[in-house]
Scaffold this motif. Structure first.
Motif, mmCIF file in Angstrom:
data_model
loop_
_atom_site.group_PDB
_atom_site.id
_atom_site.type_symbol
_atom_site.label_atom_id
_atom_site.label_comp_id
_atom_site.label_asym_id
_atom_site.label_seq_id
_atom_site.Cartn_x
_atom_site.Cartn_y
_atom_site.Cartn_z
ATOM 1 N N LEU A 1 -8.503 0.995 -17.336
ATOM 2 C CA LEU A 1 -8.935 1.144 -15.950
ATOM 3 C C LEU A 1 -9.187 2.615 -15.653
ATOM 4 N N THR A 2 -10.303 2.900 -14.980
ATOM 5 C CA THR A 2 -10.592 4.265 -14.555
ATOM 6 C C THR A 2 -9.761 4.572 -13.312
ATOM 7 N N GLN B 1 -12.578 11.926 -14.403
ATOM 8 C CA GLN B 1 -13.008 10.546 -14.182
ATOM 9 C C GLN B 1 -12.694 9.631 -15.369
ATOM 10 N N ALA C 1 -10.789 5.052 -10.510
ATOM 11 C CA ALA C 1 -11.407 4.327 -9.393
ATOM 12 C C ALA C 1 -11.142 2.821 -9.473
ATOM 13 N N GLU D 1 -12.108 0.755 -11.961
ATOM 14 C CA GLU D 1 -13.125 0.036 -12.725
ATOM 15 C C GLU D 1 -12.649 -0.166 -14.158
ATOM 16 N N GLN D 2 -12.985 -1.330 -14.712
ATOM 17 C CA GLN D 2 -12.599 -1.600 -16.094
ATOM 18 C C GLN D 2 -13.670 -1.073 -17.037
ATOM 19 N N ARG D 3 -13.239 -0.365 -18.079
ATOM 20 C CA ARG D 3 -14.119 0.203 -19.096
ATOM 21 C C ARG D 3 -13.522 -0.066 -20.458
#
Length: 141
Positions: A15-16, A77, A18, A20-22
């Motif tokens: 997870l970032t 980030q 923010a 978001e999953q990456r």
């Protein structure tokens, strides 16, 4: 049919900041801090930030005192990676896969910093004497 790419096996979800999953590489390229003389499991301030050594590399720790994370040293980030500490000097980041480690010496050494000098032959003898196998050792991680 599409051929499977080997690089996919080296990725894990993260997870970032923010939320978001990456996907990130499990070897954490770019996260290690160069030129550190930290010993396994040792923590120290370097350039005003707390760092920790995990498997021969030093990583910058995130600011949270409740959940240890590894931060990227330049990219704010970039996803922070959870760090697991067994309170005995054994540390690993959440993307590592102990079930894939083939070296029995590494399995023991990663349990605690004081075990890093035990030879693989001594580890095998110890496992035989106490009736444990590599699978049981992997479950400890």
């Amino acid at each position: 049919m599409l051929a499977r790419e080997g690089v996919i096996d080296e990725l894990a979800p993260v997870l970032t900041p923010a939320g978001e999953q990456r996907l990130a590489r499990v070897d954490l390229p770019g996260y290690a801090v160069p030129d550190s003389d930290l010993m396994a499991g040792q923590r120290r301030l370097l350039n005003g930030r707390l760092h920790v050594a995990v498997e021969g590399s030093a990583y910058r720790l995130g600011p949270s005192e409740y959940r240890a994370t590894i931060e990227h040293p330049q990219r704010v980030q970039a996803p922070a990676v959870s760090l697991e500490d067994n309170e005995a000097g054994g540390m690993r980041h959440a993307l590592e896969r102990p079930q894939e480690w083939s070296d029995v010496g590494m399995l023991v050494a990663r349990l605690g910093s004081n075990l890093s000098s035990v030879s693989p032959a001594a580890v095998r003898a110890l496992l035989r004497s106490v009736g444990l196998d590599e699978a049981a050792l992997r479950r400890l991680h």
